[in-house]
Motif scaffolding. Sequence first.
Motif, short mmCIF file in Angstrom:
data_model
loop_
_atom_site.label_atom_id
_atom_site.label_comp_id
_atom_site.label_asym_id
_atom_site.label_seq_id
_atom_site.Cartn_x
_atom_site.Cartn_y
_atom_site.Cartn_z
N LEU A 68 0.83 -1.21 0.00
CA LEU A 68 0.00 0.00 0.00
C LEU A 68 0.86 1.26 0.00
CD1 LEU A 68 -2.81 -1.01 2.54
CD2 LEU A 68 -2.92 -0.96 0.03
N LYS A 71 2.18 1.71 -3.53
CA LYS A 71 1.15 2.00 -4.53
C LYS A 71 0.35 3.26 -4.22
CE LYS A 71 -2.09 -0.58 -7.34
NZ LYS A 71 -2.69 -1.86 -7.63
N TYR A 72 0.09 3.51 -2.92
CA TYR A 72 -0.75 4.63 -2.51
C TYR A 72 -0.07 5.43 -1.39
CZ TYR A 72 -4.23 1.67 -4.81
OH TYR A 72 -4.92 0.90 -5.71
N ASP A 76 -5.54 7.11 -1.21
CA ASP A 76 -5.94 5.71 -1.42
C ASP A 76 -6.45 5.51 -2.84
OD1 ASP A 76 -8.59 6.63 -1.49
OD2 ASP A 76 -9.06 5.91 0.52
N TYR A 77 -6.94 4.32 -3.14
CA TYR A 77 -7.38 3.99 -4.50
C TYR A 77 -8.56 4.85 -4.95
CZ TYR A 77 -11.27 1.35 -2.51
OH TYR A 77 -12.40 0.98 -1.83
N ARG A 78 -9.27 5.46 -4.00
CA ARG A 78 -10.40 6.32 -4.35
C ARG A 78 -9.99 7.78 -4.51
NH1 ARG A 78 -13.03 3.75 0.80
NH2 ARG A 78 -11.32 5.02 1.49
#
Length: 110
Positions: A68, A71-72, A76-78
């Motif tokens: 995580l 990647k973020y 976050d992914y949102r």
Amino acid sequence: PGAGPGARPGAMASPQQLDAYLAGNSYLGSALGVTLEDYKQCKALGAGGIDANALPHLARWHSHVSVLLEKYPKVDYRGAAIPAGKAPSLGGGAAAAPQAAAKDAAPKKE
């Protein structure tokens, strides 16, 4: 703003304390998801050296949070900002164990 009596600001818990806490929690900084506190602790532990046989919960968490973090790192992914989070109060290290044991107490005798 301390994490409990005797807590040193900025002091990291031992790997054994973290493993015990993570036995019943997915993240360190919040029950809802990864936080900057998780990222901080993950970085402090370094890239390797966690014995997955001795510290399985810490190893799982470290592997997950490392992905995580890569990647973020900020959102976050949102697209929502990663929250700061709050370090768990681990105190004596075994603080979570008595609570878990109390839940598994023997049933009432009739």
